[in-house]
Write a protein that holds these residues in place. Structure first.
Motif, PDB file in Angstrom:
ATOM      1  N   GLY B  39       0.806  -1.216   0.000  1.00 57.22           N
ATOM      2  CA  GLY B  39       0.000   0.000   0.000  1.00 57.22           C
ATOM      3  C   GLY B  39       0.836   1.261   0.000  1.00 57.22           C
ATOM      4  O   GLY B  39       0.313   2.352  -0.158  1.00 57.22           O
ATOM      5  N   CYS B  40       2.145   1.123   0.231  1.00 63.23           N
ATOM      6  CA  CYS B  40       2.986   2.324   0.201  1.00 63.23           C
ATOM      7  C   CYS B  40       4.413   1.917  -0.077  1.00 63.23           C
ATOM      8  O   CYS B  40       4.714   0.740  -0.276  1.00 63.23           O
ATOM      9  CB  CYS B  40       2.883   3.117   1.503  1.00 63.23           C
ATOM     10  SG  CYS B  40       3.796   2.421   2.906  1.00 63.23           S
ATOM     11  N   ASP B  41       5.298   2.900  -0.098  1.00 63.59           N
ATOM     12  CA  ASP B  41       6.710   2.622  -0.357  1.00 63.59           C
ATOM     13  C   ASP B  41       7.589   3.254   0.706  1.00 63.59           C
ATOM     14  O   ASP B  41       8.755   3.517   0.481  1.00 63.59           O
ATOM     15  CB  ASP B  41       7.092   3.115  -1.758  1.00 63.59           C
ATOM     16  CG  ASP B  41       6.611   4.534  -2.027  1.00 63.59           C
ATOM     17  OD1 ASP B  41       6.111   5.176  -1.076  1.00 63.59           O
ATOM     18  OD2 ASP B  41       6.722   5.001  -3.178  1.00 63.59           O
ATOM     19  N   THR B  42       6.990   3.516   1.862  1.00 61.70           N
ATOM     20  CA  THR B  42       7.766   4.141   2.938  1.00 61.70           C
ATOM     21  C   THR B  42       7.585   3.413   4.262  1.00 61.70           C
ATOM     22  O   THR B  42       7.900   3.964   5.318  1.00 61.70           O
ATOM     23  CB  THR B  42       7.344   5.617   3.118  1.00 61.70           C
ATOM     24  OG1 THR B  42       5.914   5.675   3.270  1.00 61.70           O
ATOM     25  CG2 THR B  42       7.769   6.465   1.929  1.00 61.70           C
ATOM     26  N   GLN B  44       4.909   2.717   5.896  1.00 59.60           N
ATOM     27  CA  GLN B  44       3.929   3.371   6.771  1.00 59.60           C
ATOM     28  C   GLN B  44       2.615   2.611   6.907  1.00 59.60           C
ATOM     29  O   GLN B  44       1.983   2.644   7.954  1.00 59.60           O
ATOM     30  CB  GLN B  44       3.598   4.761   6.201  1.00 59.60           C
ATOM     31  CG  GLN B  44       4.774   5.705   6.180  1.00 59.60           C
ATOM     32  CD  GLN B  44       5.153   6.152   7.555  1.00 59.60           C
ATOM     33  OE1 GLN B  44       4.338   6.695   8.263  1.00 59.60           O
ATOM     34  NE2 GLN B  44       6.382   5.896   7.937  1.00 59.60           N
ATOM     35  N   CYS B  45       2.153   1.955   5.841  1.00 59.42           N
ATOM     36  CA  CYS B  45       0.735   1.582   5.796  1.00 59.42           C
ATOM     37  C   CYS B  45       0.417   0.245   6.429  1.00 59.42           C
ATOM     38  O   CYS B  45      -0.709   0.023   6.870  1.00 59.42           O
ATOM     39  CB  CYS B  45       0.214   1.629   4.361  1.00 59.42           C
ATOM     40  SG  CYS B  45       0.592   0.148   3.389  1.00 59.42           S
ATOM     41  N   GLU B 131      -1.003   1.576  15.253  1.00 59.81           N
ATOM     42  CA  GLU B 131      -0.400   2.813  14.756  1.00 59.81           C
ATOM     43  C   GLU B 131       0.282   2.616  13.405  1.00 59.81           C
ATOM     44  O   GLU B 131       0.314   3.515  12.582  1.00 59.81           O
ATOM     45  CB  GLU B 131       0.601   3.320  15.799  1.00 59.81           C
ATOM     46  CG  GLU B 131       0.565   4.811  16.040  1.00 59.81           C
ATOM     47  CD  GLU B 131       1.346   5.563  14.986  1.00 59.81           C
ATOM     48  OE1 GLU B 131       2.243   4.957  14.409  1.00 59.81           O
ATOM     49  OE2 GLU B 131       1.038   6.749  14.748  1.00 59.81           O
ATOM     50  N   ILE B 134      -2.589   1.472   8.338  1.00 61.37           N
ATOM     51  CA  ILE B 134      -3.551   2.501   7.935  1.00 61.37           C
ATOM     52  C   ILE B 134      -4.727   1.851   7.225  1.00 61.37           C
ATOM     53  O   ILE B 134      -4.550   0.993   6.351  1.00 61.37           O
ATOM     54  CB  ILE B 134      -2.889   3.538   7.006  1.00 61.37           C
ATOM     55  CG1 ILE B 134      -1.704   4.197   7.712  1.00 61.37           C
ATOM     56  CG2 ILE B 134      -3.908   4.594   6.583  1.00 61.37           C
ATOM     57  CD1 ILE B 134      -0.948   5.195   6.841  1.00 61.37           C
TER      58      ILE B 134
END
Lengths: 791, 162
Positions: B39-42, B44-45, B131, B134
């Motif tokens: 869902g992301c490339d950092t 985070q998700c 946390e 997401i």
């Protein structure tokens, strides 16, 4: 007693099983034989002229099949816009070209310049780095006011200016509104920003193109909310592919919120490239790529004036808005700040005179289009914020001033001064429900308890209305839509009695496979397990307009009801023949056909079998088979409405805001699945609080997106939010669709931002800090700055 | 290209990978286990959360080549042996803890890790633990409810077993 199946029951979702076991079929999960991958080289500057673009070295890299540039698309159309707005002088909006790959100029960070197709994604990425690219920087226009200055750099050289259109609504009322405001005893004025957002559906966009030379057939699998719309726009306007040769499939889609309505360049690219390279071509956006290529939402700057008498009675309302279009016109961009915004400026109130002025502006930023609520959150935010300010200025309780101005139940159908006709509603009832559920009476004690802990507690309230069930085709056509907005359904009854329902609506989280089956099983009196819902494939479903604007049940569900009614009517005739009775005498109930007043009856399956094995059949008057289609075009919008309350605690030392409680009292008309409805409201509230408290797509003056990843863009997380109290027991059924439903998908995102901001300002003002307004998102820094300024 | 071997959902697997191949790429592209999402490339998700040797790990943040010999569990390994939904999966369905389903595999894997560490978490503890995951659809309300229900169900199962 609620039934445990059928309409009104909280039926558990059947689609959950595949999602919970890893068997979902999202576009990126799909792998076609011989598939190649594309990586797009995108602009890293906001505005510039492409001075050099040499792809020879990249084309020679390992695994590279071909490198594409704008030259490859010379014979192909641009990405079209689906809505033409006529300005207040009767002229059409300025409509720029939108090439698939940047042609000569780049106009926003993320604008695709070249595309490398290679055997593997890693090879495509590696090769993209070998492309020789020189861009001569041009000054970027980012700020909307600056973009309208006479000497501003132009985003599109071929246009007269950066002004897309200058729209007045309703222009003939402008003078009367002006006179009323000048003569009013009290005028409350507020300038505000509706912050730019990135939709961030959790599934990034993806697309796979495939070409079958044997029968000249193109297939596109894509993350879309409306595959037929993509087929029409891309087939007819971009690539020139006859629709019968183009299949568009939107399989499981991981959330949309508007961002997957539009036809995007990447979809056209993979479809085009698959034929050129003779291989299926797959593209999947990285999240960082999504930030600079998915259409953004909101981004309005507004001045609103509310004229009242001394008792807070609304006399006139005027609003003046700048709406950011970004660098190109996305599919529905022009209708968002106009017809989805201006028509909602009456809100829940009987304001007699309203005028809406909107100027849409091109800037060197990502295109802006509909995002959950689309125009209606922008309208609601202004109205509900200016009312709160007026209440404070006039010394009237914020709920009381709203009650004094609500459209009364006996005024429906209510013709607003902004064109729309509210069919039904009861705004006092939802406000009553809200006051009880949120325990407003107990708020002073809770405020004292917070104060004892050094916190400022606030109670904010807002009412909202939205126009959903989009939309009567003839009406939107007269307003500039280049599409109809009906919905389609085919109900196919199989010989053994099972039912396949083919719907033009698309589910990307809404649970249609469950709720639509509830509707059909209820109407037919058969087990929902016998009803399958098929959606998202132009090769299987009739031409449909898709899912957005809280329209699926109100429009798509109505089409399903109409088609099912046709099935019942035909089945009764077959049953009558089987029982040697008149079809007028046949009663259909609980899946059985009975001749009224007799004990003669036949089962559902007797009739379905007879339809396909027509040995004993009224063949002279009736064709065999049992399959019916309906295209349902709604008579009006639907008007969900409600009242929301938010309680916050503000830390006066840090400016940090905590959402302590949030209550929603909604009137969605009739409800098919209350569990799904509540889930929709929860998600909408979270997105609305996200906008109000956390999120902003922030550009710097050079057009770089500073919040361009999930590291920098503050998505609401579980620990930012409380559990919510939601209620939908106030019901005024929609008067013009067969289910009496209104839609619930956007309500939470529309009602919650002003509710939250009103709560924070209540906390500050009650705590002795005179603050009129803080622009969203109400970050600790902004709240702290407002506190400091008021000290 | 080098080869890596590991156990995934109880099954020994191996495949060729580049040094830069991430665990999530190995799972999705080599093994075709597409239940684990990106869902992301950092980092985070959290849509890519799996268990590596029992610990919850974002599979977009580890190289496959570093995981020789480990045991990986993914969403595909969370059902009961008879194929029915496992207790956490069932709680998500019963409590409408998912909508579009994209973040769901990561949510279920994170919930399983939480309940292994803390069998009866408070609402605040659940929210804090989520946390790193997401969800854009549910507002977390029903995810929290699902995890509370799963905790109660698992506790009842333990009582019954004793």
């Amino acid at each position: 007693m609620p039934k445990d199946f059928g309409i009104g029951a909280p039926v558990k979702r059947r689609e959950d099983v595949r999602f919970l076991t890893g068997k979902g079929r999202y576009t990126d999960d799909l792998n076609r034989p011989g598939q190649a991958y594309v990586h797009f080289l995108r602009s890293d500057v906001a505005h510039g002229r492409i001075a050099k673009l040499d792809t020879a070295a990249a084309a020679a890299m390992p695994g590279v099949l071909r490198v594409f540039t704008a030259a490859d698309f010379a014979a192909v159309g641009g990405i079209p816009c689906g809505w033409q707005v006529t300005d207040r002088f009767g002229q059409p909006m300025q409509e720029p070209k939108h090439p698939v790959l940047a042609d000569g100029k780049v106009r926003h960070v993320g604008d695709p310049i070249a595309a490398v197709v290679a055997e593997t994604l890693a090879q495509a990425r590696d090769a993209a780095e070998a492309i020789e690219l020189d861009i001569e920087d041009l000054p970027a226009v980012v700020d909307m006011r600056a973009a309208l200055a006479p000497d501003a750099p132009k985003v599109h050289d071929e246009l007269a200016s950066n002004l897309c259109f200058d729209w007045g609504f309703i222009e003939d009322n402008a003078a009367a509104v002006d006179a009323a405001i000048k003569a009013a005893p009290h005028v409350t004025t507020l300038e505000l920003v509706n912050n730019r957002l990135v939709p961030n559906a959790m599934e990034p966009r993806a697309a796979v193109g495939e070409y079958d030379a044997a029968d000249d057939q193109h297939t596109l699998w894509t993350t879309s909310q409306n595959p037929h719309v993509i087929r029409l726009l891309m087939g007819a306007f971009v690539l020139g592919i006859p629709e019968q040769r183009l299949r568009v499939v939107a399989p499981d889609v991981g959330g949309g919120f508007g961002s997957k309505i539009y036809h995007y360049a990447e979809e056209a690219f993979v479809t085009f490239a698959a034929k050129v390279v003779g291989r299926p071509v797959k593209w999947t956006a990285s999240r960082s790529e999504a930030f600079i290529s998915d259409a953004h939402g909101r981004d309005h700057i507004t001045k609103i004036e509310l004229a009242t008498d001394e008792n807070g009675k609304f006399l006139a309302l005027r609003t003046d808005t700048l709406a950011n279009m970004g660098a190109y016109l996305s599919t529905f961009a022009p209708c968002i700040p106009t017809y989805l915004h201006g028509t909602l400026m009456a809100g829940n109130y009987a304001t007699p005179l309203i005028y809406v002025h909107v100027r849409a502006v091109f800037t060197n930023t990502v295109p802006v289009d509909a995002y959950r609520g689309a125009g209606r959150p922008e309208a609601t935010f202004q109205i509900e914020r200016v009312i709160d300010k007026a209440a404070r200025e006039l010394g009237i309780d914020p709920i009381e001033i709203r009650r004094r101005n609500f459209v009364r139940p006996d005024q429906f159908p209510y013709q607003t001064p902004v064109a729309v006709l509210y069919d039904t509603g009861n705004y006092q009832a939802t406000m009553d429900k809200l006051e009880a559920l949120s325990d407003r009476a107990g708020f002073p004690a809770r405020r004292e308890a917070s104060a004892a802990r050094g916190k400022l507690r606030g109670f904010g309230v807002a009412a909202y209305i939205e126009a959903c069930g989009i939309a009567p085709s003839s009406l939107v056509g007269s307003l500039g839509a280049r599409a109809g907005l009906y919905e389609s359904a085919t109900v196919r009854v199989n010989p053994t009695g099972g039912v396949s329902v083919f719907t033009g609506s698309h589910s990307h989280g809404q649970g249609h496979e469950t709720s639509f089956a509830q509707v059909v099983s209820d109407l037919l009196g058969i087990d929902a397990a016998q009803v399958d819902i098929v959606h998202g494939d132009t090769a299987r479903v009739p031409f449909g307009m898709g899912t957005y604007g809280s329209r699926s049940l109100a429009v798509g569900g109505s089409a399903i009801v109409r088609a099912t009614e046709k099935i019942i009517a035909k089945a009764k005739k077959i049953a009558a023949h089987l029982m040697e009775a008149s079809d007028q005498d046949v009663v259909f109930k609980d899946g059985r056909f009975t001749v009224a007043g007799t004990d003669k009856s036949v089962a559902w399956t007797d009739v379905t079998l007879a339809a396909y094995v027509p040995h004993k059949y009224p063949i002279e008057e009736l064709e065999p088979g049992l399959e019916e289609t309906s295209f349902y075009d709604p008579a009006n919008f639907t008007y969900p409405a409600g009242a929301y309350a938010c309680e916050v605690e503000v830390d006066p030392e840090t400016g940090e805001v905590e959402v302590v409680a949030f209550t929603a009292a909604d009137d969605f008309g009739n409800i098919v699945n209350p569990m799904i409805v509540e889930g929709q409201v929860h998600g909408g509230i979270a997105q609305g609080i996200g906008q109000a408290m956390l999120e902003v797509a922030a550009y710097d003056e050079t057009g770089q997106l500073r919040s361009g990843s999930l590291m920098d863009y503050a998505m609401p997380r579980a620990d930012d939010l409380p559990s919510f109290t939601v209620d939908h027991s106030c019901v005024t059924p929609c008067t013009h669709n067969p289910l009496g439903v209104k839609g619930c998908g956007e309500a939470g995102a529309i009602g919650s931002p002003p509710t939250f901001v009103n709560a924070v300002l209540d906390a500050l003002n009650a705590g002795g800090f005179g603050v009129d307004h803080i622009d969203m998102p109400l970050s600790p820094a902004r709240v702290w700055a407002a506190l400091a300024a008021a000290r | 290209m080098p080869r890596v071997s590991m156990t995934v959902n109880g099954r020994p697997v191996s495949g060729e990978v580049e040094g830069r191949t991430l665990l999530v790429e190995f799972l999705r592209e080599t093994l075709r286990l597409t239940g684990t999402h990106v869902g992301c490339d950092t980092g985070q998700c959290g849509a890519c959360v799996v268990h590596v040797d029992g610990a919850s790990v974002k599979s977009c943040n580890v190289f496959a080549l570093d995981l020789e010999g480990v045991e990986v569990r993914t969403i595909e390994g969370m059902a009961n042996p008879d194929g029915s939904l496992g207790p956490i999966q069932a709680a998500f369905q019963q409590n409408h803890g998912l909508q579009c389903g994209f973040c769901t595999p990561g949510m279920v894997m994170t919930a399983a890790a939480l309940l292994a560490e803390n069998p009866s978490p408070s609402e605040a503890e659940i929210r804090a633990y989520l946390e790193g995951n997401i969800c854009r659809c549910t507002g977390y309300h029903n995810i929290v409810k699902s995890i509370q229900a799963a905790a109660a169900e698992l506790a009842a199962g333990r009582v019954a077993a004793e």
